[in-house]
Design an enzyme around this catalytic site. Structure first.
Site, PDB file in Angstrom:
ATOM      1  N   HIS A 119     -10.323  -5.179  -3.296  1.00  0.00           N
ATOM      2  CA  HIS A 119      -9.000  -5.462  -2.735  1.00  0.00           C
ATOM      3  C   HIS A 119      -9.140  -5.852  -1.276  1.00  0.00           C
ATOM      4  O   HIS A 119     -10.072  -5.436  -0.588  1.00  0.00           O
ATOM      5  CB  HIS A 119      -8.055  -4.267  -2.892  1.00  0.00           C
ATOM      6  CG  HIS A 119      -8.614  -2.991  -2.362  1.00  0.00           C
ATOM      7  ND1 HIS A 119      -9.547  -2.252  -3.050  1.00  0.00           N
ATOM      8  CD2 HIS A 119      -8.400  -2.329  -1.200  1.00  0.00           C
ATOM      9  CE1 HIS A 119      -9.871  -1.183  -2.349  1.00  0.00           C
ATOM     10  NE2 HIS A 119      -9.202  -1.219  -1.213  1.00  0.00           N
TER      11      HIS A 119
ATOM     12  N   HIS B 201      -7.079  -5.815   2.270  1.00  0.00           N
ATOM     13  CA  HIS B 201      -5.927  -5.243   2.981  1.00  0.00           C
ATOM     14  C   HIS B 201      -5.289  -6.296   3.881  1.00  0.00           C
ATOM     15  O   HIS B 201      -5.996  -6.976   4.646  1.00  0.00           O
ATOM     16  CB  HIS B 201      -6.369  -4.088   3.889  1.00  0.00           C
ATOM     17  CG  HIS B 201      -6.879  -2.879   3.176  1.00  0.00           C
ATOM     18  ND1 HIS B 201      -6.092  -1.773   2.943  1.00  0.00           N
ATOM     19  CD2 HIS B 201      -8.095  -2.581   2.655  1.00  0.00           C
ATOM     20  CE1 HIS B 201      -6.807  -0.845   2.322  1.00  0.00           C
ATOM     21  NE2 HIS B 201      -8.034  -1.308   2.134  1.00  0.00           N
TER      22      HIS B 201
ATOM     23  N   ASP C 292       0.855  -1.195   0.000  1.00  0.00           N
ATOM     24  CA  ASP C 292       0.000   0.000   0.000  1.00  0.00           C
ATOM     25  C   ASP C 292       0.891   1.246   0.000  1.00  0.00           C
ATOM     26  O   ASP C 292       1.891   1.306   0.724  1.00  0.00           O
ATOM     27  CB  ASP C 292      -0.907  -0.012   1.233  1.00  0.00           C
ATOM     28  CG  ASP C 292      -2.061   0.959   1.098  1.00  0.00           C
ATOM     29  OD1 ASP C 292      -3.217   0.510   1.010  1.00  0.00           O
ATOM     30  OD2 ASP C 292      -1.817   2.190   1.077  1.00  0.00           O
ATOM     31  N   ILE C 293       0.507   2.229  -0.804  1.00  0.00           N
ATOM     32  CA  ILE C 293       1.317   3.446  -0.965  1.00  0.00           C
ATOM     33  C   ILE C 293       1.307   4.320   0.301  1.00  0.00           C
ATOM     34  O   ILE C 293       2.262   5.057   0.557  1.00  0.00           O
ATOM     35  CB  ILE C 293       0.852   4.237  -2.213  1.00  0.00           C
ATOM     36  CG1 ILE C 293       1.947   5.131  -2.747  1.00  0.00           C
ATOM     37  CG2 ILE C 293      -0.422   5.014  -1.946  1.00  0.00           C
ATOM     38  CD1 ILE C 293       1.660   5.678  -4.140  1.00  0.00           C
TER      39      ILE C 293
ATOM     40  N   ASN D 214     -13.045  -3.177   2.452  1.00  0.00           N
ATOM     41  CA  ASN D 214     -14.081  -2.140   2.452  1.00  0.00           C
ATOM     42  C   ASN D 214     -14.932  -2.195   1.185  1.00  0.00           C
ATOM     43  O   ASN D 214     -14.388  -2.359   0.090  1.00  0.00           O
ATOM     44  CB  ASN D 214     -13.426  -0.762   2.559  1.00  0.00           C
ATOM     45  CG  ASN D 214     -12.574  -0.615   3.805  1.00  0.00           C
ATOM     46  OD1 ASN D 214     -12.928  -1.128   4.863  1.00  0.00           O
ATOM     47  ND2 ASN D 214     -11.447   0.071   3.696  1.00  0.00           N
TER      48      ASN D 214
HETATM   49  P1  5GP Z   1      -9.771   1.410   0.360  1.00  0.00           P
HETATM   50  O1  5GP Z   1      -9.914   2.654   1.206  1.00  0.00           O
HETATM   51  O2  5GP Z   1     -10.444   1.563  -0.975  1.00  0.00           O
HETATM   52  O3  5GP Z   1     -10.177   0.169   1.086  1.00  0.00           O
HETATM   53  O4  5GP Z   1      -8.218   1.261   0.137  1.00  0.00           O
HETATM   54  C1  5GP Z   1      -7.527   1.796  -0.937  1.00  0.00           C
HETATM   55  C2  5GP Z   1      -6.058   1.696  -0.590  1.00  0.00           C
HETATM   56  O5  5GP Z   1      -5.313   1.852  -1.779  1.00  0.00           O
HETATM   57  C3  5GP Z   1      -5.585   2.768   0.404  1.00  0.00           C
HETATM   58  O6  5GP Z   1      -5.023   2.150   1.548  1.00  0.00           O
HETATM   59  C4  5GP Z   1      -4.545   3.550  -0.401  1.00  0.00           C
HETATM   60  O7  5GP Z   1      -3.450   3.954   0.377  1.00  0.00           O
HETATM   61  C5  5GP Z   1      -4.137   2.573  -1.488  1.00  0.00           C
HETATM   62  N1  5GP Z   1      -3.736   3.188  -2.743  1.00  0.00           N
HETATM   63  C6  5GP Z   1      -4.383   4.177  -3.410  1.00  0.00           C
HETATM   64  N2  5GP Z   1      -3.719   4.498  -4.536  1.00  0.00           N
HETATM   65  C7  5GP Z   1      -2.635   3.679  -4.582  1.00  0.00           C
HETATM   66  C8  5GP Z   1      -1.562   3.550  -5.513  1.00  0.00           C
HETATM   67  O8  5GP Z   1      -1.460   4.234  -6.529  1.00  0.00           O
HETATM   68  N3  5GP Z   1      -0.625   2.597  -5.242  1.00  0.00           N
HETATM   69  C9  5GP Z   1      -0.697   1.805  -4.123  1.00  0.00           C
HETATM   70  N4  5GP Z   1       0.265   0.911  -3.947  1.00  0.00           N
HETATM   71  N5  5GP Z   1      -1.696   1.918  -3.217  1.00  0.00           N
HETATM   72  C10 5GP Z   1      -2.648   2.842  -3.448  1.00  0.00           C
END
Ligand code: 5GP
Ligand code: ZN
Length: 137
Positions: free
Chosen positions: A100, A102, A31-32, A87
């Site tokens: 996705h 986590h 995760d970034i 989520n």
């Molecule tokens: P969500 O909130 O949708 O469950 O999680 C999305 C996740 O994707 C977040 O933890 C965010 O930091 C990660 N994320 C968003 N954009 C990127 C990206 O360009 N590269 C990577 N590696 N992670 C990302």
């Protein structure tokens, strides 16, 4: 591949990522903006927006992969625990609408303790019975 989906672009190699596992159906990336050291994301290579759309066989495979990676990452990172988080929908905190899972390593030392802590509500009288009636499958 879905248009304007950042994870589809990562899977397609259009946007770089730090990949720790890849097979025909999944890519696992760091995760970034990690919640903890080693926070990773399991991405199915095919685009499905969320758990509602994800086919059952991929859901099963994602969980098997999560189990494998939880063990592997715990051993390598020497973490003390592990959260699996997933989520669905904006209200649930989803920000990228490509399914996705986590993988969040947890540490006794130096970890953000309240990473996933919510307020504990209480049911009113009769509410649990109604819910059981409604939800029994
Ligand atoms: P969500 O909130 O949708 O469950 O999680 C999305 C996740 O994707 C977040 O933890 C965010 O930091 C990660 N994320 C968003 N954009 C990127 C990206 O360009 N590269 C990577 N590696 N992670 C990302
Ligand atoms: Zn996508």
């Amino acid at each position: 591949m879905a248009e304007n989906c950042i994870f589809c672009k990562i899977i397609g190699g259009e946007i770089p990522s730090n990949t720790i596992y890849e097979d025909e159906e999944f890519k696992v990336i760091l995760d970034i903006s990690p919640a903890s050291k080693g926070h990773a994301l399991i991405l199915p290579k095919q685009h499905y927006a969320n758990i509602y759309d994800l086919p059952e066989d991929l859901a099963a495979k994602a969980m098997i992969l999560a189990k494998k990676l939880a063990g592997h990452m715990t051993e390598k990172l020497q973490c003390d625990g592990f959260n699996l988080v997933q989520n669905n929908g904006e209200v649930a905190g989803q920000t990228v609408f490509h399914f996705h899972l986590h993988l969040i390593p947890r540490y006794k030392e130096g970890d953000n303790r309240d990473l996933l802590i919510w307020n504990q509500l209480q049911y009113k009288e009769g509410e649990t019975e109604e819910l059981v009636k409604l939800l029994t499958l």
